[in-house]
Design an enzyme around this catalytic site. Structure first.
Site, short mmCIF file in Angstrom:
data_model
loop_
_atom_site.label_atom_id
_atom_site.label_comp_id
_atom_site.label_asym_id
_atom_site.label_seq_id
_atom_site.Cartn_x
_atom_site.Cartn_y
_atom_site.Cartn_z
N LYS A 101 0.81 -1.22 0.00
CA LYS A 101 0.00 0.00 0.00
C LYS A 101 0.84 1.28 0.00
CE LYS A 101 -4.22 -1.73 0.17
NZ LYS A 101 -5.13 -1.54 -0.99
N GLU A 123 -9.73 5.88 3.18
CA GLU A 123 -10.58 4.80 3.65
C GLU A 123 -9.68 3.60 3.88
OE1 GLU A 123 -10.01 5.29 0.50
OE2 GLU A 123 -9.42 3.26 -0.07
N SER A 390 1.69 -9.72 -1.03
CA SER A 390 1.38 -8.29 -0.97
C SER A 390 1.52 -7.70 0.44
CB SER A 390 -0.04 -8.03 -1.49
OG SER A 390 -0.97 -8.84 -0.80
#
Lengths: 408, 267
Positions: A101, A123, A390
Site C-alpha cells: 500500500k 478509507e 502483498s
C-alpha cells in the site's frame, strides 16, 4: 485469449482513454461538486508524472524510506513440497509498513504536498492502507483522518492502534455494512465537504478517474521490478503471475508491466469466503455483474434491484463488493483469468507458508498463495510462477488465533 | 407540454417560485409515501422529488442515509417507487414528479426499460446524483425518447465550461447544490448563491432550483428571492424520522413545515 491474439496493439498504455474508461468500465460517476476537483487532480497528475523533480523525489523515497526494490524470493521448500512449478514470491511484505500500500500513498502524498493540501483523508479495510497513509502524513506533517468500518475496527485492532500512534484520527463508520465500502462512502462525503484543503488518498485501483490509472501507475513498480528480477535470477520471464484481488491494486501493480508478454498467464484471486455457492463471498469478477458504484463502472456484488450486497471474507482487505475497472476490462478481453479461493483454503496457505518458509503472510496474500498451491503441481518443474506476497500477516494473528479457538 | 414546463410557466405568470420537497420513497415504510405526496401538494408543493433508496448513498448526509436504510429494510426497489408514482397519479394528474437517486438501480433495470416504465408511471424528470453529463449520453437519449426531463446538478465548483455543458444536457430545470458537502450539511451563504445564479443564467434560460441547506421559512424565502425553485429535503426527512412509529403525525408535521415555507416564499 482470442481477442488478444488477434491484435498486435500493445495493452500497456492503451487504457484508460482520456475520459478514464477501460473499455466500458471505469469513468467518472460522481456528484457534480467533485468533477472539477477530479479534473484538477488529473491535471496535476499528468503534469508531475513526467516532472523530473517529482520522479526523483518519489524514487528516492521508495528506495530509502520504503526499502525498495523489494526482493524476489524463490521459495524452494514450498516449491519442493508442491512438486511442480518453481514459485517465486515478490516480497511486498518487506516494505515499510508491511504491505504494497505504501507505494501508492507515498506517490499521492507527494502530489498532495505539491497541490498545497494540508489535510489527508483515506478509507481503509484491513487497515494496511490506513497505516500507510497515516505514515506518510506523519512524515510530511499533514493532518490525517482515516475512515474505517466499525466491523473492521474490531477485527483489525492492531492497525487501528498503529494509525493512532502515527497521529491519525480514525473515524468509525457505522452506516451500511460497516466495512470497507461504507468507509469509502464516508471518505467521499468528507472530501466533497472539505475539497478546498483536503486530498483524498484512495487505496486501491477503484474510484472515479483518475484514481484507477494513478494508483496503478504508482503500484506498477512491483511488476517492473519483478520483471527485471526474474530475468536476472532465472534468465527468463515467468509462465504465470498470481495476485489476490480485493480492489485489485497489488494485482494490477504486478500484472501491468507484463500485459504485453502474451506468454505470461495472469491470475487474479478473489475471496470466495464461505464458497461461491454460499453467496457469502467477495468475488464480483467470478460471481457478480457490471454496475456503477464508488465513481466507476465495474463488476459488483449486487442484487436484482441494483442494491449492493454485503460481502464476506476472512480477510478484511478483500471484503469489498467492487473491483478496479481495469480488472473488469482484463477479464472481458481475456487477458487475465479470475478465480476464487475460500476462507479455509486461504488459512491453509497461511499456515503452510509460515511453517515451510518462515514467512507469515497476510490473509489477503494467502488467497494468492492458495491458488499457487493448486496451480503449481500441474505445471512442469522448469516452469515459473511469481506470486505477489502483498503484505505480512502480523496484523492477522488475532483473527487466525480466534478462528482456532486460541486466545492470544 | 411537459408538466414541469407547464408548472414553471404558470408560476412565472403568477410571479411565484416553485417549492420542491424531497422525501425518500418507502421511508419509514412503503404505505406512507403516496398519502405523504398528496399532503405535500396540498401544503403548497409545486413539484415532488421522490428519492429512490440506494444502499450506498455517497452524496447524502446521515439524515437521508438513514431514510434509505429504513426504506431498504422493506426492500423498496425502483419498481416499487414507480408503482407509488402510478398510485399517486390516480388522484393527481398535474403535479410534476421527479425521481432522484443513484445510477446503479437504473443501470440494473436497463435504461430503455426504465425510461419506458417511468413514463408509463407518470414520472416527469429523473435526477441521477452520480451521473454527470459526461457519462449520461445514453440515459439522456432514453429519457428524452419518453419525454422525460433529465435533471442535472450544478455545484459551487462548476466553472463556466461545465455550466454550459450541464445546461446543454438538461431540460425541465437545473438543480444548483448551494453548499459544498452532502445533503443536510452546512449553512447557506445567500450572497454566494446569488452570485452563482447570475453566472448560471448567463448560460441558460432553464429555471434554476436551489437546494442543500434550506431548513425553514427564512432560508426558503431568502432563496426564493433569487432562484426559480426552492428544494428542501433533509429538513423534511428529519421530521419523518422524528415521527416514525406515529405515521399520522408524519403528514401533519411535514405539511406544517411546507406551509411555513410557502408562506415565507410568497410573502
Amino acid at each position: 485469449m482470442s481477442q488478444i491474439e488477434n491484435t498486435n496493439e500493445p495493452l500497456i498504455g492503451q487504457m484508460p482513454d482520456n475520459r478514464g474508461h477501460f473499455g466500458v468500465y471505469g469513468g467518472k460517476f460522481v456528484a457534480e461538486t467533485l468533477m472539477v476537483p477530479l479534473q484538477e487532480l488529473q491535471n496535476a497528475y499528468d503534469q508531475y508524472l513526467t516532472d523530473p523533480d517529482f520522479i526523483a523525489e518519489l524514487d528516492a523515497d521508495l528506495q530509502n524510506y520504503v526499502g525498495r526494490p523489494s526482493p524476489l524470493y524463490l521459495a524452494e521448500g514450498w516449491t519442493r513440497r508442491l512438486g511442480g512449478a518453481q514459485i517465486y514470491l515478490k516480497r511486498e511484505d518487506l516494505n515499510h509498513t508491511g504491505a504494497h500500500k505504501v507505494n501508492n500513498t507515498i506517490g499521492q502524498a507527494l502530489l498532495a504536498k505539491r497541490l498545497g493540501k494540508t489535510r489527508i483523508i483515506a478509507e481503509t479495510g484491513a487497515g494496511q492502507h490506513g497505516v500507510a497513509t497515516a505514515t506518510v502524513a506523519a512524515r510530511l506533517g499533514l493532518k490525517c483522518v482515516v475512515y474505517m468500518g466499525a466491523v473492521d475496527i474490531t477485527r483489525q485492532a492492531i492497525n487501528v492502534y498503529r494509525m493512532k500512534l502515527l497521529g491519525a484520527e480514525v473515524v468509525s463508520v457505522e452506516s451500511g455494512s460497516k466495512t470497507l465500502k461504507d468507509a469509502l462512502n464516508e471518505a467521499m462525503r468528507d472530501w466533497v465537504t472539505n475539497i478546498d484543503d483536503t486530498f483524498y488518498i484512495i487505496g486501491t485501483v477503484a474510484g472515479p478517474h483518475p484514481y484507477p490509472a494513478m494508483v496503478r501507475d504508482f503500484q506498477a513498480i512491483i511488476g517492473r521490478e519483478a520483471r527485471q528480477q526474474i530475468q536476472q535470477q532465472a534468465g527468463r520471464l515467468p509462465d504465470a503471475l498470481i495476485a489476490c484481488v480485493g480492489g485489485g491494486s497489488n494485482a494490477i501493480g504486478l500484472f501491468y508491466p507484463f500485459l504485453d508478454d502474451k506468454d505470461v498467464a495472469v491470475y487474479g484471486v478473489e475471496a470466495a469466503g464461505d464458497g461461491l455457492d454460499s453467496g457469502r463471498h467477495a468475488a464480483p469478477l467470478c460471481a457478480g455483474r457490471p454496475g456503477v458504484l464508488h465513481g466507476n463502472r465495474t463488476y459488483l456484488m449486487e442484487d436484482d434491484d441494483g442494491q449492493i450486497i454485503e460481502t464476506h471474507s476472512v480477510s478484511a482487505g478483500l471484503d469489498y463488493p467492487g473491483v478496479g475497472p481495469e480488472h473488469a476490462w482484463l477479464k472481458d478481453i481475456g487477458r487475465a483469468e479470475y478465480v476464487a479461493i475460500d476462507d479455509d483454503e486461504a488459512l491453509q496457505a497461511f499456515h503452510d507458508l509460515t511453517r515451510i518458509e518462515g514467512i507469515i503472510p497476510a490473509l489477503e496474500s494467502s488467497h494468492a498463495l492458495a491458488y499457487a498451491s493448486k496451480l503449481a503441481p500441474g505445471m512442469d518443474k522448469d516452469q515459473i510462477i511469481i506470486v505477489n506476497l502483498s503484505g505480512r500477516g502480523d496484523k492477522d494473528i488475532h483473527t487466525v488465533a480466534a478462528l482456532e479457538g486460541i486466545e492470544v | 407540454m411537459s408538466r414541469i414546463k407547464n408548472c414553471f410557466d404558470k408560476l412565472k405568470t403568477g410571479n411565484r417560485k416553485a417549492l420542491i420537497p424531497y422525501v425518500t420513497a418507502g421511508d419509514p415504510e412503503p404505505n406512507v409515501t403516496v398519502p405523504l405526496m398528496h399532503a405535500m401538494v396540498n401544503a403548497g408543493a409545486d413539484i415532488v422529488e421522490l428519492g429512490v433508496p440506494f444502499s450506498d448513498p455517497m452524496a447524502d448526509g446521515p439524515v437521508i442515509q438513514r431514510a434509505a436504510e429504513r426504506a431498504l429494510e422493506h426492500r423498496v426497489s425502483l419498481r416499487d417507487v414507480l408503482a407509488m408514482v402510478t398510485e399517486f397519479r390516480r388522484q393527481d394528474s398535474h403535479t410534476p414528479v421527479i425521481l432522484m437517486g443513484y445510477l446503479n438501480p437504473v443501470e440494473v433495470m436497463g435504461y430503455a426499460v426504465f425510461a419506458e416504465a417511468a413514463a408509463q408511471a407518470g414520472v416527469d424528470g429523473v435526477l441521477t446524483v452520480d451521473l454527470p453529463p459526461e457519462e449520461a449520453d445514453e440515459l439522456v437519449v432514453a429519457l428524452k425518447s419518453q419525454q422525460l426531463d433529465p435533471i442535472f446538478l450544478l455545484a459551487p465548483t462548476s466553472d463556466d465550461e461545465r455550466i454550459k455543458l450541464i445546461c446543454g444536457a438538461a431540460s425541465g430545470y437545473v438543480y444548483y447544490v448551494a453548499v459544498k458537502g452532502v445533503t443536510g450539511a452546512g449553512n447557506l451563504d445567500v450572497q454566494a448563491v446569488t452570485d452563482k445564479l447570475e453566472q448560471i443564467r448567463k448560460h441558460t434560460d432553464l429555471p434554476v432550483g436551489v437546494g442543500f441547506g434550506i431548513k425553514d421559512a427564512g432560508s426558503a424565502a431568502a432563496i426564493a428571492a433569487v432562484a426559480d425553485a426552492v428544494v428542501v429535503g433533509s429538513a423534511l426527512v428529519q421530521k419523518v424520522e422524528q415521527a416514525a412509529g406515529q405515521h399520522d403525525r408524519i403528514n401533519t408535521e411535514i405539511a406544517g413545515l411546507l406551509m411555513q415555507m410557502r408562506a415565507g416564499m410568497d410573502a
